[in-house]
Design a protein around this motif. Structure first.
Motif, PDB file in Angstrom:
ATOM      1  N   GLU A 160      38.232 -30.524  -3.573  1.00  0.00           N
ATOM      2  CA  GLU A 160      39.346 -31.360  -4.026  1.00  0.00           C
ATOM      3  C   GLU A 160      40.478 -31.375  -3.010  1.00  0.00           C
ATOM      4  O   GLU A 160      41.173 -32.401  -2.853  1.00  0.00           O
ATOM      5  N   ALA A 161      40.680 -30.239  -2.313  1.00  0.00           N
ATOM      6  CA  ALA A 161      41.713 -30.203  -1.284  1.00  0.00           C
ATOM      7  C   ALA A 161      41.374 -31.162  -0.151  1.00  0.00           C
ATOM      8  O   ALA A 161      42.248 -31.843   0.402  1.00  0.00           O
ATOM      9  N   VAL A 162      40.090 -31.242   0.193  1.00  0.00           N
ATOM     10  CA  VAL A 162      39.654 -32.197   1.216  1.00  0.00           C
ATOM     11  C   VAL A 162      39.775 -33.625   0.696  1.00  0.00           C
ATOM     12  O   VAL A 162      40.322 -34.514   1.361  1.00  0.00           O
ATOM     13  N   PHE A 163      39.287 -33.835  -0.505  1.00  0.00           N
ATOM     14  CA  PHE A 163      39.313 -35.176  -1.103  1.00  0.00           C
ATOM     15  C   PHE A 163      40.734 -35.724  -1.194  1.00  0.00           C
ATOM     16  O   PHE A 163      40.965 -36.931  -1.041  1.00  0.00           O
TER      17      PHE A 163
ATOM     18  N   PHE B 185      31.603 -22.783   0.341  1.00  0.00           N
ATOM     19  CA  PHE B 185      32.373 -22.492   1.537  1.00  0.00           C
ATOM     20  C   PHE B 185      33.101 -23.763   1.964  1.00  0.00           C
ATOM     21  O   PHE B 185      32.833 -24.858   1.476  1.00  0.00           O
ATOM     22  N   GLY B 186      34.022 -23.608   2.923  1.00  0.00           N
ATOM     23  CA  GLY B 186      34.801 -24.752   3.381  1.00  0.00           C
ATOM     24  C   GLY B 186      33.939 -25.891   3.877  1.00  0.00           C
ATOM     25  O   GLY B 186      34.234 -27.061   3.624  1.00  0.00           O
ATOM     26  N   ALA B 187      32.860 -25.568   4.597  1.00  0.00           N
ATOM     27  CA  ALA B 187      31.995 -26.618   5.130  1.00  0.00           C
ATOM     28  C   ALA B 187      31.394 -27.469   4.015  1.00  0.00           C
ATOM     29  O   ALA B 187      31.261 -28.686   4.149  1.00  0.00           O
ATOM     30  N   ILE B 188      31.037 -26.823   2.899  1.00  0.00           N
ATOM     31  CA  ILE B 188      30.466 -27.559   1.771  1.00  0.00           C
ATOM     32  C   ILE B 188      31.551 -28.403   1.106  1.00  0.00           C
ATOM     33  O   ILE B 188      31.308 -29.532   0.681  1.00  0.00           O
ATOM     34  N   GLY B 189      32.770 -27.866   1.018  1.00  0.00           N
ATOM     35  CA  GLY B 189      33.881 -28.635   0.478  1.00  0.00           C
ATOM     36  C   GLY B 189      34.173 -29.867   1.320  1.00  0.00           C
ATOM     37  O   GLY B 189      34.507 -30.935   0.790  1.00  0.00           O
ATOM     38  N   GLU B 190      34.056 -29.730   2.635  1.00  0.00           N
ATOM     39  CA  GLU B 190      34.268 -30.879   3.522  1.00  0.00           C
ATOM     40  C   GLU B 190      33.226 -31.959   3.276  1.00  0.00           C
ATOM     41  O   GLU B 190      33.531 -33.159   3.304  1.00  0.00           O
ATOM     42  N   ALA B 191      31.987 -31.533   3.024  1.00  0.00           N
ATOM     43  CA  ALA B 191      30.921 -32.498   2.761  1.00  0.00           C
ATOM     44  C   ALA B 191      31.136 -33.196   1.423  1.00  0.00           C
ATOM     45  O   ALA B 191      31.090 -34.429   1.326  1.00  0.00           O
ATOM     46  N   MET B 192      31.384 -32.415   0.371  1.00  0.00           N
ATOM     47  CA  MET B 192      31.559 -33.000  -0.959  1.00  0.00           C
ATOM     48  C   MET B 192      32.861 -33.794  -1.056  1.00  0.00           C
ATOM     49  O   MET B 192      32.948 -34.769  -1.811  1.00  0.00           O
ATOM     50  N   GLY B 193      33.858 -33.391  -0.294  1.00  0.00           N
ATOM     51  CA  GLY B 193      35.142 -34.089  -0.318  1.00  0.00           C
ATOM     52  C   GLY B 193      35.133 -35.420   0.408  1.00  0.00           C
ATOM     53  O   GLY B 193      36.110 -36.168   0.342  1.00  0.00           O
ATOM     54  N   GLY B 194      34.049 -35.729   1.117  1.00  0.00           N
ATOM     55  CA  GLY B 194      33.923 -37.016   1.789  1.00  0.00           C
ATOM     56  C   GLY B 194      34.209 -37.007   3.270  1.00  0.00           C
ATOM     57  O   GLY B 194      33.996 -38.016   3.948  1.00  0.00           O
TER      58      GLY B 194
END
Length: 401
Positions: free
Chosen positions: A207-210, A143-152
């Motif tokens: 990757e979008a967050v990163f 989910f987006g929240a996990i992407g935000e965490a992994m993206g830094g």
């Protein structure tokens, strides 16, 4: 006066949206606002879960009224073979397919890229997922929240030493959608100038967050520096922070060399304005705490609006922390059509965000309000060549609703 309405920038573009919730549908929303015909496929009975997220009015989320405007809804059972056949017919005549299922889902339904590109070589297919279509994490739910965490991003949000906080919205999903939209438009241009062939756009939430994390990794690579949370400050750039006033907070960005001098002069600190060691950002960063204390000593003596008036006259960037009420009542938002009144299909009026970006030649518009589940099923199927009798029979078999 010329009242001719210009053609929409994406008029004639057919988009099939198979995603749900935020990331995929936000990309569809953006394309729809600029004229694309967006046909949204939803599951009969339940539809997109976003219909029931957050605050509900007359049985439907008001968020839905924004996310799904300018779209048509077809209720189609994609888990049935017959429903998959209908979807393939839709996609065969489309320019763009948007999906944000877990990788492998469309392949199990016989609608992977290999199959779809055979019937529609010009198809542009946006695939948004937690971790992308390849790599060791591809099959994990995301989910987006996990992407935000992994993206830094999550590591940098909040106060130092305290639990990481989210920014308050689903920013990971939205960033993925915007990257996906850029990918779609790029692929459509490539299709136009390079023989008409489509392609897959593979967007991962993390990757979008990163991609917007600025100097995070280069600083680690070059210096071994791990950037940490810094509250409302902007590490390495000073002064730029939130400062207390008598009735709230004000954000002040005084980090430009000439802006810094004007700011210091305005708050009565000519000694800091003329200090040689503070003439550039590096010197100011070394004394960031001292500068923040000097600024807040001044802001604490007056209300937010007075601070804004004084700094505005001095040419120093500053702003209050807006609430929804502040945005809705702000004359600048209204003057730029960023607050629009939209009539829902339930008949009530609701204020919604305007269209971004602003194309002055072919501006985006809200042409239709968000559909009810399956509102456009018959219309879309008839466009595919199905008769009224065919549609009634499919409805009886619960393929469509």
């Amino acid at each position: 006066m010329n009242n001719i309405i210009p053609a929409a920038a994406l008029q004639g573009l057919r988009v099939i949206e198979m995603g749900q919730l935020i990331a995929g549908p936000f990309a569809g929303k953006t394309l729809g606002e600029f004229g694309a015909d967006v046909v949204k496929i939803e599951a009969p009975g339940s539809g997109d879960p976003l219909r029931n997220w957050r605050l509900i009015k007359d049985g439907t989320s008001v968020w839905w009224q924004v996310q799904s405007r300018n779209k048509r809804s077809i209720a189609l059972d994609l888990r049935s073979g017959e429903g998959q056949d209908v979807a393939r017919k839709l996609i065969a005549e489309a320019d763009v397919l948007i999906e944000n299922f877990r990788p492998g889902t469309l392949e199990r339904w016989g609608m992977g890229w290999e199959e779809l590109s055979k019937v529609n070589p010009g198809l542009v297919m946006l695939r948004i997922s937690g971790y992308g279509q390849t790599g060791p994490y591809r099959d994990l739910p995301g989910f987006g929240a996990i992407g935000e965490a992994m993206g830094g991003l999550r590591h940098l949000t909040g106060e130092p030493g305290r639990v990481p906080v989210r920014c308050g919205i689903s920013i990971g999903d939205t960033l993925a959608a915007l990257h996906g939209t850029i990918g779609i438009l790029t692929a459509l241009y490539h299709r136009k100038v390079n023989g008409g062939l489509g392609q897959v756009i593979d967007v991962a939430l993390n990757e979008a967050v990163f991609n917007v994390m600025e100097s995070l990794v280069p600083e680690y690579s070059a210096f071994g520096a791990v950037r940490e949370a810094a509250g409302s400050a902007l590490p390495g750039i000073a002064p730029s922070n939130a400062y207390r006033c008598t009735d709230g907070f004000v954000l002040i960005a005084g980090n430009g060399d000439s802006i810094f001098k004007r700011l210091m002069q305005t708050i009565g600190r000519n000694d800091l304005a003329t200090a040689p060691t503070l003439a550039d950002n590096a010197g100011r960063v070394a004394r960031a705490d001292e500068l923040d204390q000097a600024i807040e000593a001044w802001t604490l003596m007056q209300p937010v609006q007075e601070v804004l008036d004084i700094l505005g006259a001095a040419g120093v960037p500053a702003g209050k922390v807006y609430t929804a009420k502040d945005i809705a009542e702000d004359p600048h938002y209204r003057a730029r059509d960023m607050i629009l009144s939209q009539t829902t299909r339930d008949g009530y009026e609701v204020d919604v965000p305007g269209v971004v970006p602003k194309l002055l030649g072919t501006p985006g518009t809200v042409r239709s309000s968000a559909p009810g589940l399956g509102d456009d099923t018959d219309e879309v199927l008839q466009e595919l060549g199905f008769s009224i009798q065919d549609i009634a029979a499919m409805r009886g078999r619960k393929v469509v609703a």
